[in-house]
Structure formats: structure tokens, C-alpha cells
Design a protein around this motif. Structure first.
Motif, PDB file in Angstrom:
ATOM      1  N   SER A 141      57.897  -7.584  49.279  1.00 25.32           N
ATOM      2  CA  SER A 141      58.839  -7.431  48.317  1.00 25.32           C
ATOM      3  C   SER A 141      60.102  -6.889  48.574  1.00 25.32           C
ATOM      4  O   SER A 141      61.065  -7.264  48.151  1.00 25.32           O
ATOM      5  CB  SER A 141      58.104  -6.913  47.092  1.00 25.32           C
ATOM      6  N   ILE A 142      60.113  -5.829  49.383  1.00 18.46           N
ATOM      7  CA  ILE A 142      61.287  -5.013  49.780  1.00 18.46           C
ATOM      8  C   ILE A 142      62.189  -5.914  50.547  1.00 18.46           C
ATOM      9  O   ILE A 142      63.460  -6.157  50.497  1.00 18.46           O
ATOM     10  CB  ILE A 142      61.033  -3.800  50.216  1.00 18.46           C
ATOM     11  N   VAL A 143      61.632  -6.658  51.577  1.00 13.63           N
ATOM     12  CA  VAL A 143      62.593  -7.342  52.593  1.00 13.63           C
ATOM     13  C   VAL A 143      63.020  -8.460  51.899  1.00 13.63           C
ATOM     14  O   VAL A 143      63.902  -8.970  52.114  1.00 13.63           O
ATOM     15  CB  VAL A 143      61.394  -7.763  53.748  1.00 13.63           C
ATOM     16  N   MET A 174      70.130  -2.566  44.404  1.00 16.67           N
ATOM     17  CA  MET A 174      68.801  -1.822  44.875  1.00 16.67           C
ATOM     18  C   MET A 174      68.176  -2.372  46.167  1.00 16.67           C
ATOM     19  O   MET A 174      67.729  -1.508  46.893  1.00 16.67           O
ATOM     20  CB  MET A 174      67.914  -1.575  43.851  1.00 16.67           C
ATOM     21  N   GLY A 175      68.211  -3.586  46.323  1.00 21.23           N
ATOM     22  CA  GLY A 175      67.242  -4.132  47.509  1.00 21.23           C
ATOM     23  C   GLY A 175      67.596  -3.718  48.981  1.00 21.23           C
ATOM     24  O   GLY A 175      66.820  -3.212  49.416  1.00 21.23           O
ATOM     25  N   PRO A 176      69.021  -3.686  49.444  1.00 21.10           N
ATOM     26  CA  PRO A 176      69.318  -3.383  50.559  1.00 21.10           C
ATOM     27  C   PRO A 176      69.024  -1.858  50.801  1.00 21.10           C
ATOM     28  O   PRO A 176      68.777  -1.410  51.911  1.00 21.10           O
ATOM     29  CB  PRO A 176      70.771  -3.671  50.621  1.00 21.10           C
ATOM     30  N   ILE A 177      69.058  -0.914  49.961  1.00 21.29           N
ATOM     31  CA  ILE A 177      69.131   0.513  49.859  1.00 21.29           C
ATOM     32  C   ILE A 177      67.422   0.672  50.167  1.00 21.29           C
ATOM     33  O   ILE A 177      67.175   1.578  51.068  1.00 21.29           O
ATOM     34  CB  ILE A 177      69.463   1.153  48.456  1.00 21.29           C
ATOM     35  N   ILE A 194      71.684  -2.934  56.509  1.00 22.90           N
ATOM     36  CA  ILE A 194      73.226  -2.261  56.361  1.00 22.90           C
ATOM     37  C   ILE A 194      74.239  -3.574  56.184  1.00 22.90           C
ATOM     38  O   ILE A 194      75.367  -3.280  55.452  1.00 22.90           O
ATOM     39  CB  ILE A 194      73.310  -1.478  57.757  1.00 22.90           C
ATOM     40  N   LYS A 195      73.997  -4.739  56.728  1.00 25.95           N
ATOM     41  CA  LYS A 195      74.945  -5.688  56.666  1.00 25.95           C
ATOM     42  C   LYS A 195      75.031  -6.165  55.372  1.00 25.95           C
ATOM     43  O   LYS A 195      76.271  -6.322  54.686  1.00 25.95           O
ATOM     44  CB  LYS A 195      74.712  -6.865  57.535  1.00 25.95           C
ATOM     45  N   ASN A 196      74.046  -6.319  54.549  1.00 29.08           N
ATOM     46  CA  ASN A 196      74.097  -6.705  53.327  1.00 29.08           C
ATOM     47  C   ASN A 196      74.646  -5.912  52.294  1.00 29.08           C
ATOM     48  O   ASN A 196      75.094  -6.112  51.288  1.00 29.08           O
ATOM     49  CB  ASN A 196      72.621  -7.368  52.583  1.00 29.08           C
ATOM     50  N   PHE A 197      74.206  -4.744  52.494  1.00 26.35           N
ATOM     51  CA  PHE A 197      74.522  -3.329  51.597  1.00 26.35           C
ATOM     52  C   PHE A 197      76.048  -3.449  51.828  1.00 26.35           C
ATOM     53  O   PHE A 197      76.939  -3.173  50.732  1.00 26.35           O
ATOM     54  CB  PHE A 197      73.878  -1.996  52.002  1.00 26.35           C
TER      55      PHE A 197
END
Length: 488
Positions: A56-58, A100-103, A122-125
Motif C-alpha cells: 500500500s505504501i509503495v 503523504m505517499g512519497p514521504i 525522492i524523485k516523486n516527492f
């Protein structure tokens, strides 16, 4: 006979020892039961689905297509809500934001040595942050109404509470994600509490109006939220013993583990330093407010003087040259000896020793600088109030105070021009306030010094001085005015 006595003495002692052992066993049993109860109550390892949590996090890390448009829409909604000072609209924007997802992905990848997931996070964030700031900047740049609302200004100065909210919010979020059957209400609640979206909108607002202090303060708040949510994720994943990512090459596995550890330390060190600084700033402001309440807050002003506590400015400045600035108004200035005493008392307080105490005073004069200072400080402070009712109440109070102050001002330029027109023999004209006392009561008297031309007859001087005195009292509505005359 003696043997019977000894047996009688031994029996009570044995009974006492047996009772002591029973109490000890009962206490140990109580401790064991309590420990078992607390263990079952607080244990989060038993109902954790590690695989589902990781998936779910990934799955929330990627940022493209639908997610990018959702982010843009949430930024617009948050910007409009901040501009309109609407808390409800800002909350709605936070609920739909996908930031919140990338964090969480960064915290998970650091805890499990997953360098590939870390790179993607990091890239998506980074892309999300840049797009958010750009969208907010464009909105505030072209939107005609750019009001510095309290919702905006509340995101420019983080304190210790923001650190704690971010950390415990991150803990709650990861724990909810790790539970079998994710608790959606917790996720929504954390999205509101940690407030990642409003600071980014405030960064865009600060850049749009050219106020880099606002932009930097809001970016600092966003950084705090990001770091401490990531740190909370890291700690929970470690506590739940999520399996580490295995690499076929043992040398690469060791390298990845070291890199992940270094990045984790690099994140935790500034997090700890930030917490330390913000904690010190909070303690400084707490002691400063207590000091002001115990000194100037209880000072007895003469003749209706007052301490404008809502204009107090307390600046920590990272511990370098901190400043405590207060504003007072009144007919009579605070004696310098009293201010010196306050400064001595301030130096006795541990965190205020290096702080500079400035007491800005205004009275019955036409000093434009003082009035401009009060107005500027007032405008800067009034928008920090949280509700419209509070703002209205403070505005009414300060309007009354400033109106009272304005009523005592002498329009010297107008008065001198009128006097010169009416009295052709007038050579110069000045005024000052004199403090007068009869040792029972103290009063402030406006005294006008009038200089007449040398060739003016004494009878004319007496007549004109009397007329001038009567005119000033009537014109300024103050019977205390005194006129002193001399020839020049």
C-alpha cells in the motif's frame, strides 16, 4: 518448659513469614497480570500485515496522470481557502492531497534498505513539491485578491507544537497503515493534523508577493512536517521488524545497507537539531511572556496610560540577539529607573539574559515615527489572530485606544499657521509638555512659548497674548494650556 516456650515463639514468626510470602506472591502476580494486560493492550505486532503495508505504501509513491491532477486541484483549493481565510476549505484540500505517499515511501525504504524505492520516493516527492509551489505561485500571482489572512500567516512561523504534531501524526499514520484492514479515518485525520498542503501554498504566496520571509518560514514548516513524518515511519517499521531487502550480491547488500544508514542518520540529525532549536524558542517565548506579565503587565500607569500587549513582539532569532519589544501609550513616560529595573530582572531569567528589551513609548506629541511604528506593528500582528470574533474584539479595543490617543494630539502645523495669520507681530511659536506637581497630584501641562517682534508695544503684547491664550484653549479644547511670552 523452656522448649514449649520456644515453640510458642517460633509459631508466630513462621506465620508472619508465610503471610509475607503470600503478599509477595500476590504482588508479583498483580504485576504479571498488569504487564500482560498492558502488553496485549499496546502490542501492535500481532495484528500487522507487513506485505499489505509495504504494497500500500509503495503503491502511493508514483506521481503521474490522475495523481498529478488531484495534486493540482488540491493546491488550487487550498490556495483559495487560505486566501479566503476559510478553515473548512483548507481542510478539504488536505484530505484530497496525495503528498503523504512519497514521504511514507522514504521512511519505509530507509528502514528496509530498499534503495530503489528510496530513489523513486525522492524523485516523486521533489516533483510534487515543485509542482505544488509553482501552482500556488501562479494562483497568487494572477489572482487579484492577495490578502495576508491569518490562515496564511499561521504557516510562516513553526514552533514546538508543529514538530510534535508531525511526529505523532506520522506514528498514527504508519500504525494505521500497518494494521490488517487499514483504518481510513486515521489516515484522513493525520492528513488534516499534519497539514502538508497549506505550507506549500504559503511558499507560493510569499514568492508571489516578494516576501521571502513568509516563503522561507512556510518552507521550514513543510520541511519539519516531512522530516518528522518520515522519522516516525522509519521508527515504526523498525519496531515492527519489517524484513530487509535482500540483494544477490553480498558486497552490494553491504553498500546499500551503509547508504541507507547514512541517509537515515542524515535525516535524523537535522530532525533532532530542528526539535532542539524549536524547543528552545518555545521555552524562550514562554519565559518572555511570563516576564512581561510579572513586570510591565502589572505596572500602574499614570493618567490613563496603557500597555498594548497585543503589539508585543518577541523574536528569538535562533538565539542570536533575541529581542523583546513592547509598546506603551500614555501622557507620562515610564521612568527610566523602572525600565532599568525590568532589564535587571530580565537578566536574572536564564533564557532571557542575552535578549534586548526595548520599550517603545508614545504620548501627547505629534511624532509621526511613533504613530507609524504602532500602525505597522499593529497591521503585522492583527492578521495572526485565529478567528474573526477575536479580530473584531481586538480591533474595537485598539480603535478606542488609538482614538483616545489621537484626541490628545496637537496639530502643531495647523495651529502655528493659523496663529501667524491672526497675529502679525508673532516672531516664533513653539510648544512642549511640562510635568507639574503640587506634591499631591501630578499633571501634564501643554506650554506654548510665544516670541513677539522687538518693536511690539507692551500693551499690544499683553492684549494679543491674552487673546492667543483664550483662542488656543478654545481651539484645542484644553483649559490647561499655558502661554509664555517674550520679545525677540
Amino acid at each position: 518448659m523452656s522448649e514449649e516456650i520456644n515453640k510458642d515463639q517460633i509459631a508466630p514468626n513462621q506465620n508472619e513469614e508465610a503471610q509475607g510470602e503470600e503478599v509477595k506472591k500476590s504482588f508479583q502476580g498483580l504485576l504479571g497480570t498488569t504487564k500482560q494486560f498492558l502488553s496485549e493492550l499496546l502490542d501492535i505486532t500481532q495484528n500487522t500485515d507487513q506485505d499489505a503495508t509495504r504494497e500500500s505504501i509503495v503503491a502511493d509513491i508514483p506521481f503521474k496522470g490522475h495523481t498529478s491532477w488531484i495534486l493540482i486541484c488540491s493546491i488550487f483549493i487550498a490556495s483559495i481557502g487560505l486566501n479566503a481565510n476559510s478553515t473548512a476549505v483548507v481542510i478539504g484540500a488536505m484530505l484530497i492531497s496525495p503528498l503523504m505517499g512519497p514521504i511514507l515511501g522514504m521512511g519505509l525504504s530507509l528502514a528496509t534498505n530498499d534503495i530503489d524505492t528510496l530513489k523513486r520516493s525522492i524523485k516523486n516527492f521533489t516533483v510534487m513539491v515543485i509542482l505544488s509551489i509553482l501552482t500556488a505561485f501562479l494562483f497568487f500571482e494572477f489572482f487579484p485578491l492577495r490578502v495576508e489572512s491569518s490562515e496564511l500567516l499561521a504557516r510562516t512561523a513553526p514552533d514546538i507544537r508543529d514538530v510534535l504534531i508531525a511526529f505523532f501524526g506520522g506514528l498514527a499514520l504508519v500504525i494505521a497503515r500497518a494494521k490488517k484492514g487499514t483504518i481510513a479515518s486515521v489516515i484522513f485525520g493525520v492528513a488534516i493534523a499534519t497539514a502538508l498542503m497549506p505550507p506549500l501554498c504559503t511558499v507560493g504566496f510569499g514568492l508571489a508577493i516578494g516576501n521571502f520571509k513568509y516563503a522561507f518560514g512556510a518552507l521550514y514548516l513543510f520541511t519539519i512536517n516531512t522530516i518528522f513524518i518520515g522519522l516516525a515511519t522509519f521508527l515504526i517499521i523498525k519496531l515492527l521488524r519489517f524484513p530487509m531487502v535482500r540483494y544477490a550480491n553480498s558486497q552490494r547488500r553491504r553498500l546499500i545497507a551503509r547508504l541507507a544508514s547514512l541517509v537515515a542518520i542524515a535525516v535524523m540529525v537535522p530532525a533532532g537539531w530542528t526539535f532542539y532549536n524549536v524547543f528552545n524558542e518555545s521555552l524562550f517565548k514562554k519565559q518572555a511572556n511570563e516576564f512581561l506579565a510579572e513586570t510591565i503587565g502589572i505596572y500602574q500607569f499614570d493618567d490613563g496610560g496603557l500597555y498594548l500587549d497585543n503589539l508585543t513582539k518577541i523574536e528569538y532569532n535562533d538565539g542570536v540577539n533575541p529581542v523583546i519589544e513592547v509598546v506603551c501609550m500614555g501622557d507620562n513616560p515610564i521612568p527610566q529607573s523602572v525600565i532599568d529595573t525590568w532589564r535587571v530582572q530580565k537578566n536574572d531569567i536564564s533564557r532571557l539574559k542575552n535578549a534586548t528589551l526595548n520599550v517603545n513609548q508614545g504620548g501627547k506629541d505629534s511624532s509621526k515615527e511613533k504613530l507609524d511604528y504602532v500602525n505597522e506593528l499593529y497591521e503585522a500582528k492583527k492578521a495572526e489572530l485565529l478567528t474573526k470574533d477575536e479580530r473584531i474584539k481586538i480591533l474595537e479595543q485598539d480603535l478606542f485606544k488609538l482614538s483616545k490617543l489621537a484626541s490628545t494630539q496637537i496639530p502643531f502645523s495647523d495651529i502655528s499657521a493659523e496663529a501667524k495669520t491672526n497675529y502679525e507681530n508673532l516672531a516664533s511659536f513653539s510648544y512642549a509638555y511640562t510635568i507639574e506637581t503640587n506634591f499631591q497630584k501630578q499633571d501634564t501641562i501643554p506650554v506654548f512659548d510665544v516670541h513677539w517682534k522687538e518693536n511690539t508695544k507692551p500693551e499690544q503684547i499683553a492684549t494679543d497674548s491674552k487673546k492667543l491664550s483664550d483662542w488656543l484653549k478654545l481651539r484645542l479644547k484644553n483649559n490647561k494650556i499655558q502661554v509664555r511670552t517674550t520679545t525677540k
